[in-house]
Design an enzyme around this catalytic site. Structure first.
Site, PDB file in Angstrom:
ATOM      1  N   LYS A 114     -11.256  -0.620  -5.840  1.00  0.00           N
ATOM      2  CA  LYS A 114     -12.600  -1.418  -5.250  1.00  0.00           C
ATOM      3  C   LYS A 114     -13.427  -0.872  -6.213  1.00  0.00           C
ATOM      4  O   LYS A 114     -14.761  -0.667  -5.584  1.00  0.00           O
ATOM      5  CB  LYS A 114     -12.082  -0.527  -4.252  1.00  0.00           C
ATOM      6  CG  LYS A 114     -11.556  -1.406  -2.911  1.00  0.00           C
ATOM      7  CD  LYS A 114     -11.170  -1.300  -1.606  1.00  0.00           C
ATOM      8  CE  LYS A 114     -10.709  -2.075  -0.951  1.00  0.00           C
ATOM      9  NZ  LYS A 114     -11.031  -1.979   0.380  1.00  0.00           N
ATOM     10  N   LYS A 200      -4.758 -10.860  -5.611  1.00  0.00           N
ATOM     11  CA  LYS A 200      -4.837 -11.552  -3.727  1.00  0.00           C
ATOM     12  C   LYS A 200      -5.955 -11.714  -3.445  1.00  0.00           C
ATOM     13  O   LYS A 200      -7.186 -11.432  -3.945  1.00  0.00           O
ATOM     14  CB  LYS A 200      -4.393  -9.388  -3.595  1.00  0.00           C
ATOM     15  CG  LYS A 200      -3.878  -9.151  -2.526  1.00  0.00           C
ATOM     16  CD  LYS A 200      -4.064  -7.840  -1.646  1.00  0.00           C
ATOM     17  CE  LYS A 200      -5.986  -7.346  -1.879  1.00  0.00           C
ATOM     18  NZ  LYS A 200      -5.564  -6.291  -1.162  1.00  0.00           N
ATOM     19  N   LYS A 203     -10.787  -9.913   0.932  1.00  0.00           N
ATOM     20  CA  LYS A 203     -12.534  -9.916   2.309  1.00  0.00           C
ATOM     21  C   LYS A 203     -13.162  -9.749   1.582  1.00  0.00           C
ATOM     22  O   LYS A 203     -14.527 -10.224   1.668  1.00  0.00           O
ATOM     23  CB  LYS A 203     -12.400  -9.453   3.328  1.00  0.00           C
ATOM     24  CG  LYS A 203     -11.413  -9.892   4.588  1.00  0.00           C
ATOM     25  CD  LYS A 203     -11.678  -8.064   5.875  1.00  0.00           C
ATOM     26  CE  LYS A 203     -10.091  -8.040   6.159  1.00  0.00           C
ATOM     27  NZ  LYS A 203      -9.962  -6.374   6.944  1.00  0.00           N
TER      28      LYS A 203
HETATM   29  P1  TYM Z   1      -7.286  -4.451   5.342  1.00  0.00           P
HETATM   30  O1  TYM Z   1      -7.977  -4.819   6.449  1.00  0.00           O
HETATM   31  O2  TYM Z   1      -7.402  -4.457   4.012  1.00  0.00           O
HETATM   32  O3  TYM Z   1      -5.314  -5.590   5.789  1.00  0.00           O
HETATM   33  C1  TYM Z   1      -5.134  -5.662   6.505  1.00  0.00           C
HETATM   34  C2  TYM Z   1      -3.663  -6.101   6.683  1.00  0.00           C
HETATM   35  O4  TYM Z   1      -3.253  -7.025   5.366  1.00  0.00           O
HETATM   36  C3  TYM Z   1      -3.057  -6.845   4.605  1.00  0.00           C
HETATM   37  N1  TYM Z   1      -3.460  -8.428   3.901  1.00  0.00           N
HETATM   38  C4  TYM Z   1      -2.966  -8.916   2.954  1.00  0.00           C
HETATM   39  N2  TYM Z   1      -1.966  -9.003   3.103  1.00  0.00           N
HETATM   40  C5  TYM Z   1      -0.984 -10.028   2.575  1.00  0.00           C
HETATM   41  N3  TYM Z   1      -1.995 -10.914   1.929  1.00  0.00           N
HETATM   42  C6  TYM Z   1      -3.115 -10.754   1.440  1.00  0.00           C
HETATM   43  N4  TYM Z   1      -3.488 -11.101   0.491  1.00  0.00           N
HETATM   44  C7  TYM Z   1      -3.630  -9.580   1.775  1.00  0.00           C
HETATM   45  N5  TYM Z   1      -4.882  -8.651   2.215  1.00  0.00           N
HETATM   46  C8  TYM Z   1      -4.666  -7.694   3.178  1.00  0.00           C
HETATM   47  C9  TYM Z   1      -3.413  -5.351   4.312  1.00  0.00           C
HETATM   48  O5  TYM Z   1      -1.941  -4.961   3.441  1.00  0.00           O
HETATM   49  C10 TYM Z   1      -3.204  -4.835   5.891  1.00  0.00           C
HETATM   50  O6  TYM Z   1      -1.754  -4.837   5.840  1.00  0.00           O
HETATM   51  N6  TYM Z   1      -6.395   0.089   4.573  1.00  0.00           N
HETATM   52  C11 TYM Z   1      -5.248  -1.132   5.776  1.00  0.00           C
HETATM   53  C12 TYM Z   1      -5.737  -0.584   6.207  1.00  0.00           C
HETATM   54  C13 TYM Z   1      -5.548   0.687   7.599  1.00  0.00           C
HETATM   55  C14 TYM Z   1      -4.145   0.600   8.177  1.00  0.00           C
HETATM   56  C15 TYM Z   1      -3.706   1.661   9.238  1.00  0.00           C
HETATM   57  C16 TYM Z   1      -2.547  -0.558   8.236  1.00  0.00           C
HETATM   58  C17 TYM Z   1      -5.955   1.408   7.972  1.00  0.00           C
HETATM   59  N7  TYM Z   1      -4.842   2.210   9.107  1.00  0.00           N
HETATM   60  C18 TYM Z   1      -2.945   1.929   8.882  1.00  0.00           C
HETATM   61  C19 TYM Z   1      -1.777   0.295   8.740  1.00  0.00           C
HETATM   62  C20 TYM Z   1      -1.535   1.257   9.425  1.00  0.00           C
HETATM   63  C21 TYM Z   1      -6.154  -2.609   5.193  1.00  0.00           C
HETATM   64  O7  TYM Z   1      -5.395  -2.510   4.417  1.00  0.00           O
HETATM   65  O8  TYM Z   1      -7.343  -3.430   5.228  1.00  0.00           O
END
Ligand code: TYM
Length: 338
Positions: A114, A200, A203
C-alpha cells in the site's frame, strides 16, 4: 448450556465492497454465524488510513453494515457495530503500539504494497493499521477470525503481540489476552483481479473494471466480464500455472454454482472463452440479484439500520471495556479506589 466460541471480523467501509470481500470473508461469516457467537465490525478507523472523502465516510459505513445483512448476516443473532463508536479500540491500539517492536511492523507485506501506491502520502496510521486490527480482535477475546488469505500475516501479528508482548511479559499465570486463530476458506480466500489474474481483486485498484462490486448493475457486470482478461486457449482450466485468469474465473464459477472445481473443469474442458464468459456473467447476475434487492430495502430504512448498530454497539462495548480494563489493570495503570 454449552458456551459458544466467538468469532470477530470486519470490512473497511472504503467504497464499494466487491466479490472478493464477499466470497473471501462475508460468505464465510454467513456460514459460521449459527455455530459461533458473532461480532462483526465496520472498521471505519481503518478506512481513514488512506486519503478519503469525509462526506462519504458515514454513508459508506452505513452501506457496509447494510451489505453484511443483505449478504445473509442475521442481526438478531449477530452483533454488528461500528469500530469508531467504541473508543476502547483506539485505546487498546495505543497500549499495543507501546509493546510492539517496530521491526515486526516493517515486515508487513500489505503495508509495503500500500505504501508504494500512496507514495508521499503514507501516514503513521497506515503503518499502524495491523496493530489497530490486533486491538479489534483481542478486545473481544475472539476464538476465531474468518478472513481472506491476505489477512493471514496480520492475524499472526495479533497472536504474537498477545502472546509474546502481553501475556508472557505481564502475567505469570493466567493469560491476559486470548490467542485468536484465523479461519481461511479453502475456496474464495484469494479472488484475483479481472484484468490481471496474478493480482488480488482490490477496492483500491484505480481500475473499476478489475473487480465486480456487489452493487454493480447487470449491464456493468456484463461489460466487466466481457472485458476481463482471457487468453487464446480453448477450455477453462484450473491447474495450468500459465493461465491465472482461467483459474480465477473457474474458482468464482465453482463457488457461485456450488459445484466442485473438478466438476467445473470437466464441464468446461472444451468450452471457449466467449461461451464461458456468458455463463459466468449469468451466474454473477443471478447470485448478486437477491443481495442487491435486500440491500435496496435496508438502505432505504436508516432507522432500522441505526437501531441494529445501536444494539450491536451496546453488546460489543461491554465486552471491549471489560478486556481493556483487564489489560490496563495488569499493565499497572492507576485505578480509582472504590
Ligand atoms: P478489507 O476491507 O480490505 O477486506 C475485508 C475482508 O475481505 C477479504 N478480502 C478478500 N478475500 C478474497 N479475495 C480478495 N480479493 C479479497 N480482498 C479482500 C479480506 O481478507 C478481509 O477478510 N484489515 C481487514 C479489516 C479488519 C479486520 C479487523 C478483519 C480490521 N480489523 C479485525 C478481521 C478482524 C481488511 O482487510 O479489510
Amino acid at each position: 448450556m454449552t458456551i459458544k466460541k466467538r468469532i470477530l471480523s470486519g470490512v473497511q467501509p472504503t467504497g464499494d465492497l466487491h466479490i472478493g470481500n464477499w466470497l473471501g470473508a462475508i460468505n464465510n461469516w454467513v456460514t459460521l454465524q449459527h455455530q459461533y457467537e458473532t461480532f462483526l465490525c465496520v472498521v471505519d478507523l481503518h478506512a481513514i488510513t488512506a486519503s478519503y472523502n469525509p462526506k462519504e465516510l458515514s454513508k459508506n459505513t452505513l452501506s457496509t453494515a447494510a451489505l453484511y445483512i443483505a449478504c445473509g448476516i442475521d442481526p438478531k443473532t449477530c452483533s454488528i457495530f461500528v469500530q469508531s463508536q467504541i473508543s476502547a479500540h483506539a485505546e487498546l491500539c495505543w497500549i499495543l503500539n507501546c509493546v510492539t517492536p517496530i521491526n515486526w511492523m516493517e515486515r508487513m507485506i500489505q503495508f509495503k504494497e500500500k505504501s508504494i501506491d500512496q507514495a508521499n502520502n503514507v501516514s503513521i496510521g497506515l503503518f499502524d493499521y495491523p496493530i489497530l486490527m490486533a486491538a479489534d480482535i483481542l478486545l473481544y477475546d475472539a476464538d476465531f477470525v474468518p478472513v481472506g488469505e491476505d489477512q493471514k500475516q496480520h492475524l499472526e501479528l495479533a497472536r504474537d503481540i498477545a502472546q509474546q508482548r502481553i501475556n508472557a511479559k505481564f502475567s505469570k499465570d493466567k493469560n491476559i489476552l486470548k490467542i485468536p486463530q484465523p479461519i481461511i476458506m479453502k475456496r474464495g480466500s484469494k479472488i484475483m483481479s479481472l484484468i490481471d489474474g496474478t493480482k488480488k481483486m482490490s477496492k483500491s485498484d484505480p481500475n473499476d473494471g478489475s473487480r465486480i462490486n456487489l452493487l454493480d448493475a447487470p449491464e456493468i457486470i456484463t461489460k466487466k466480464i466481457k472485458r476481463a482478461k482471457s487468453d487464446s486457449s480453448i477450455g477453462i482450466e484450473f491447474n495450468n500455472p500459465e493461465r491465472a485468469e482461467s483459474k480465477n474465473l473457474l474458482m468464482i464459477y465453482s463457488i457461485l454454482s456450488g459445484k466442485e472445481i473438478s466438476q467445473c473443469e470437466n464441464e468446461f474442458s472444451e468450452t471457449g472463452w466467449g461461451t464461458f464468459k456468458k455463463l459466468i456473467t449469468e451466474k454473477l447476475i443471478e447470485s448478486l440479484e437477491p443481495i442487491q434487492e435486500k440491500y435496496k430495502i435496508l438502505i432505504n430504512d436508516p432507522y432500522q439500520l441505526n437501531s441494529i448498530l445501536q444494539e450491536g454497539k451496546g453488546k460489543a462495548e461491554v465486552l471491549a471495556n471489560k478486556t481493556l480494563n483487564r489489560v490496563k489493570s495488569k499493565l499497572g495503570f492507576f485505578e480509582i479506589e472504590k
